[in-house]
Enzyme design. Sequence first.
Site, PDB file in Angstrom:
ATOM      1  N   PRO A   2       1.070  -1.255  -0.066  1.00 35.97           N
ATOM      2  CA  PRO A   2       0.085  -0.090  -0.166  1.00 35.97           C
ATOM      3  C   PRO A   2       0.606   1.392  -0.067  1.00 35.97           C
ATOM      4  O   PRO A   2       2.031   1.292   0.743  1.00 35.97           O
ATOM      5  CB  PRO A   2      -0.851  -0.147   1.227  1.00 35.97           C
ATOM      6  CG  PRO A   2      -0.951  -1.714   1.562  1.00 35.97           C
ATOM      7  CD  PRO A   2       0.492  -2.211   1.008  1.00 35.97           C
ATOM      8  N   GLU A   3       0.500   2.241  -0.890  1.00 35.15           N
ATOM      9  CA  GLU A   3       1.053   3.662  -0.859  1.00 35.15           C
ATOM     10  C   GLU A   3       0.231   4.470  -0.305  1.00 35.15           C
ATOM     11  O   GLU A   3      -0.836   4.388   0.345  1.00 35.15           O
ATOM     12  CB  GLU A   3       1.345   3.592  -2.366  1.00 35.15           C
ATOM     13  CG  GLU A   3       2.380   2.531  -2.868  1.00 35.15           C
ATOM     14  CD  GLU A   3       2.601   3.134  -4.414  1.00 35.15           C
ATOM     15  OE1 GLU A   3       2.595   4.107  -4.780  1.00 35.15           O
ATOM     16  OE2 GLU A   3       2.865   2.045  -5.097  1.00 35.15           O
TER      17      GLU A   3
END
Length: 313
Positions: A2-3
């Site tokens: 996840p960014e």
Amino acid sequence: MPELPEVETVVRGLRKTVLGRKILSVWIGKSDFIDNPEEFPLLSGQTIAAVERFGKFMLLRLASGDEVEAAATVEVGQFVADTKAPDVVREYAASLLVHLGMTGQIASIAAEIPLEKHTHVSFTLDDGRELRYTDARRFGRMAYLTAELLAKEVEGAGADPLEVSATEFSQRVRTRNSRIKALLLDQSVLRGVGNIYADESLWRSKIHPARVGSKLSEKETQTLRRALQDILNRAIVMRGSSISDFLDANGEPGEYQRHHRAYGREGKPCDRCRTLIRRVIVAGRSSHFCPKCQPAPRQRKSKRSTRKLRKRS
């Protein structure tokens, strides 16, 4: 992994379900991803006063007793990573840091629902729900941090790409001799950007990932900044990109992967020019780009090669 948009999506979801809730008890299963599991009982009795994002991290800001009322006067989401201003960092005495890793998920769930497989931490809340963390591969991270430890944790972190000014962005990019893809991924330059949104913003800006930051013009730099911010904001609206495992705080996948123009599209036609998207390794990471829209930097000939050419002529 996840960014920024995926983490922001989870943070916004948790604010709706756990903000202001008191932690009654803590249960821990496997703890090899927790910095200090022996300190987690300290969370019991504390209230979740704020839920914030810092780069790719989530911060559940904790308060107890009189601190709860004082924390209510602080705007939700306010957090300044400036170790030169410890009074700001210490608005909360402690925080729970959460990094989702590759397969981590955190959500508020009714206590009567049985624990899912790979549930490793559960916080019983005062509204009959539990805040549960599941992680099949346990590449995530959790840590209970005092204000002093949190200040050390965020020391040296880069600017938030959604908030960075044009001047600061230019300074962080154009003063470095690293490749632009490496700079976008460097968390000491910009915090929260990863492979997906680096590739997408470079494609939008028509900048090859192997270009050197100091070689970009001011116009190119600002085009990249605007593209990056627009893409990140659009991805947040669409609850992030679900490539494999990402789910939001409601257990739903994101939708922005449907709008990718470069990342993961090797061999598919560019939406602008129909040239096939290519994949190369830049800064140790896969990079997707259009060879026509994003021309590669010119290779400088060495002095030795130049001398050889002169002799032949």
